[in-house]
Design a protein around this motif. Structure first.
Motif, PDB file in Angstrom:
ATOM      1  N   LEU A 158      -1.538   7.843  -0.496  1.00 55.98           N
ATOM      2  CA  LEU A 158      -2.362   6.653  -0.671  1.00 55.98           C
ATOM      3  C   LEU A 158      -3.835   7.010  -0.583  1.00 55.98           C
ATOM      4  O   LEU A 158      -4.643   6.627  -1.445  1.00 55.98           O
ATOM      5  CB  LEU A 158      -1.994   5.604   0.384  1.00 55.98           C
ATOM      6  N   TRP A 159      -4.211   7.741   0.452  1.00 57.33           N
ATOM      7  CA  TRP A 159      -5.625   8.079   0.648  1.00 57.33           C
ATOM      8  C   TRP A 159      -6.135   9.049  -0.409  1.00 57.33           C
ATOM      9  O   TRP A 159      -7.315   8.997  -0.791  1.00 57.33           O
ATOM     10  CB  TRP A 159      -5.852   8.618   2.065  1.00 57.33           C
ATOM     11  N   GLY A 173      -0.857   5.612  11.202  1.00 62.28           N
ATOM     12  CA  GLY A 173      -0.758   4.364  10.459  1.00 62.28           C
ATOM     13  C   GLY A 173      -0.675   3.132  11.329  1.00 62.28           C
ATOM     14  O   GLY A 173      -0.376   2.042  10.835  1.00 62.28           O
ATOM     15  N   SER A 180     -11.325   1.515   2.937  1.00 60.94           N
ATOM     16  CA  SER A 180      -9.905   1.182   2.936  1.00 60.94           C
ATOM     17  C   SER A 180      -9.358   1.337   1.511  1.00 60.94           C
ATOM     18  O   SER A 180     -10.111   1.693   0.596  1.00 60.94           O
ATOM     19  CB  SER A 180      -9.718  -0.265   3.410  1.00 60.94           C
ATOM     20  N   PRO A 181      -8.069   1.060   1.282  1.00 60.32           N
ATOM     21  CA  PRO A 181      -7.521   1.115  -0.077  1.00 60.32           C
ATOM     22  C   PRO A 181      -7.924  -0.062  -0.958  1.00 60.32           C
ATOM     23  O   PRO A 181      -7.425  -0.189  -2.073  1.00 60.32           O
ATOM     24  CB  PRO A 181      -6.000   1.104   0.157  1.00 60.32           C
ATOM     25  N   ALA A 186       1.753  -3.300   3.824  1.00 58.70           N
ATOM     26  CA  ALA A 186       2.196  -1.910   3.746  1.00 58.70           C
ATOM     27  C   ALA A 186       3.659  -1.745   4.152  1.00 58.70           C
ATOM     28  O   ALA A 186       4.299  -0.764   3.767  1.00 58.70           O
ATOM     29  CB  ALA A 186       1.314  -1.013   4.621  1.00 58.70           C
ATOM     30  N   TYR A 191       0.795  -1.224   0.000  1.00 57.80           N
ATOM     31  CA  TYR A 191       0.000   0.000   0.000  1.00 57.80           C
ATOM     32  C   TYR A 191       0.833   1.283   0.000  1.00 57.80           C
ATOM     33  O   TYR A 191       0.461   2.273  -0.631  1.00 57.80           O
ATOM     34  CB  TYR A 191      -0.959   0.001   1.200  1.00 57.80           C
ATOM     35  N   LEU A 192       1.932   1.293   0.711  1.00 60.24           N
ATOM     36  CA  LEU A 192       2.765   2.494   0.793  1.00 60.24           C
ATOM     37  C   LEU A 192       3.872   2.510  -0.266  1.00 60.24           C
ATOM     38  O   LEU A 192       4.658   3.460  -0.317  1.00 60.24           O
ATOM     39  CB  LEU A 192       3.379   2.624   2.194  1.00 60.24           C
ATOM     40  N   VAL A 202      -1.649   1.789   7.251  1.00 69.52           N
ATOM     41  CA  VAL A 202      -2.662   2.403   6.392  1.00 69.52           C
ATOM     42  C   VAL A 202      -3.687   3.202   7.186  1.00 69.52           C
ATOM     43  O   VAL A 202      -3.995   4.357   6.846  1.00 69.52           O
ATOM     44  CB  VAL A 202      -3.384   1.301   5.580  1.00 69.52           C
ATOM     45  N   ARG A 259       1.292   7.828   3.321  1.00 72.12           N
ATOM     46  CA  ARG A 259      -0.080   7.460   3.676  1.00 72.12           C
ATOM     47  C   ARG A 259      -1.071   8.498   3.137  1.00 72.12           C
ATOM     48  O   ARG A 259      -2.152   8.145   2.646  1.00 72.12           O
ATOM     49  CB  ARG A 259      -0.196   7.328   5.200  1.00 72.12           C
TER      50      ARG A 259
END
Length: 386
Positions: A298-299, A219, A322-323, A242, A50-51, A214, A295
């Motif tokens: 990501l969002w 985080g 969530s992602p 992540a 994710y990151l 995340v 983060r």
């Protein structure tokens, strides 16, 4: 004499007929927002990175330095020859981040779950488990020997009814839940679950695999996101999503961690996490805590994609916080066809089918390293397919 292995081929044929058959897809080169898959460059919407740290030079440098200093393997279980000072540093970093008294690192998140559950409950105990929990929670529950009852996904009222009817019949009770459900993207109702655990004198184990790095202000996960830091529960997670490395952890009280060191079979009897993976995870935690911009990006990507997906007619987007964004399809064969069309157009977002999930879908996971052009191409391809 009949062949005792003949049933294997028949079983495989059944899997094929149901469109449940799976095979590996080889990715070449370094992890990232774009990868080479079968010789074709594709935009990667299938990763849990994710990151975007799995390809970060700082993690690579940390892994190489640890390998040069300690060698390639831990050489034994942590209780024998496998413990290194790096393991202790990583456990302190996890406990600090999660704001718990202590932590214990396992060689995978799956091992953390089955080991912790088996150590905490047995034949005289009850497990109440969310219907959509990850395989590691479900199998850990079975292996423990406890009585296992599932409650409908995130249905707190049904869980309370089961507690009222059954809790008094068992020595101990353990409630199991993912915090972010990996094949749907929604969140567990953690505050309500904690309230029930306290009311009925139950232990609560929450799997933060897809929340670590995340969710929450720093985080630290859904426990932080929901404002439940400091409440009594057992937190489990992975270092492989992540945090871009490998391994799992349990975070909680000193007493819990000391007990697991002596009673969790998948920690006691497994070779310790390699120096390279340990050092990479430690570097990733430091980056995640000190550089919130990953983060935040990501969002930003998650919100941008969600906004665009909602404009696609007839796309059955599942609820998500969530992602992980999923859209539902009518059958395994349709999911396979859409996944194939996406890949042909340069998008890697594979089909997810039963028995992994009850209904077929395409699962899209966002990364901080996705560019607006990556997201816009995905949407354009989906519009064309739709």
């Amino acid at each position: 004499m009949p062949d005792p292995y003949a049933w294997l081929q028949n079983s495989l044929l059944t899997i094929h007929r149901a469109d449940w058959y799976r095979s590996v897809q080889t990715i070449q080169g370094r992890a990232g927002a774009t990868v080479v898959l079968g010789g074709q460059e594709v935009i990667n919407f299938a990763s849990n990175d994710y990151l975007g740290l799995a390809g970060d030079e700082r993690l690579i440098e940390a892994a190489v330095a640890a390998t040069q200093e300690f060698g390639t393997g831990s050489t034994g279980s942590r209780l024998l020859s496998g413990h290194r000072e790096l393991h202790g540093e990583l456990e302190k970093a996890i406990a600090s981040w999660k704001q718990t008294e202590d932590a214990l690192v396992f060689s995978s998140g799956y091992l953390a779950n089955i080991g912790a559950i088996a150590a905490l409950v047995g034949k005289r105990d009850l497990i109440l488990s969310d219907q959509y929990n990850h395989s590691s929670l479900k199998n850990g529950a079975i292996l423990s020997g406890a009585t296992v009852r599932e409650y409908s996904h995130c249905e707190v009222g049904e869980l309370k009814t089961q507690l009222l009817e059954q809790r008094q019949n068992y020595r101990r009770c353990l409630i199991l839940t993912d915090s972010v459900f990996s094949m749907d993207g929604d969140l567990c109702p953690l505050p309500a679950l904690l309230d029930l655990a306290e009311e009925f004198s139950c232990m609560l184990l929450v799997d933060e695999a897809h929340a670590t790095g995340v969710m929450g202000k720093t985080g630290a996960g859904c426990v932080e996101h929901f404002g439940c830091t400091g409440r009594q529960l057992i937190q489990i997670g992975t270092l492989s999503k992540a945090l871009g490395s490998l391994g799992g952890y349990v975070a909680g009280s000193h007493t819990l961690i000391d007990y697991l060191r002596n009673r969790a079979p998948s920690w006691i009897y497994t070779t310790g996490l390699s120096p390279a993976d340990t050092a990479a995870a430690l570097a990733a935690i430091n980056i995640a805590r000190q550089e919130p911009q990953h983060r935040m990006q990501l969002w930003h990507n998650v919100n941008y994609l969600r906004e665009l997906l909602l404009e696609i007619p007839n796309l059955k987007l599942l609820p998500s916080a969530s992602p992980i964004l999923c859209f539902q399809l009518s059958s395994p064969s349709q999911a396979l066809q859409v996944g194939k069309q996406l890949k042909q157009a340069g998008i890697f977002a594979p089909a997810i089918r039963p028995p992994t999930v009850p209904t077929s879908r395409i699962r899209i996971s966002l990364m901080a390293t996705h560019k607006p052009a990556h997201i816009e191409k995905l949407v354009a391809v989906l519009l064309d397919i739709n």
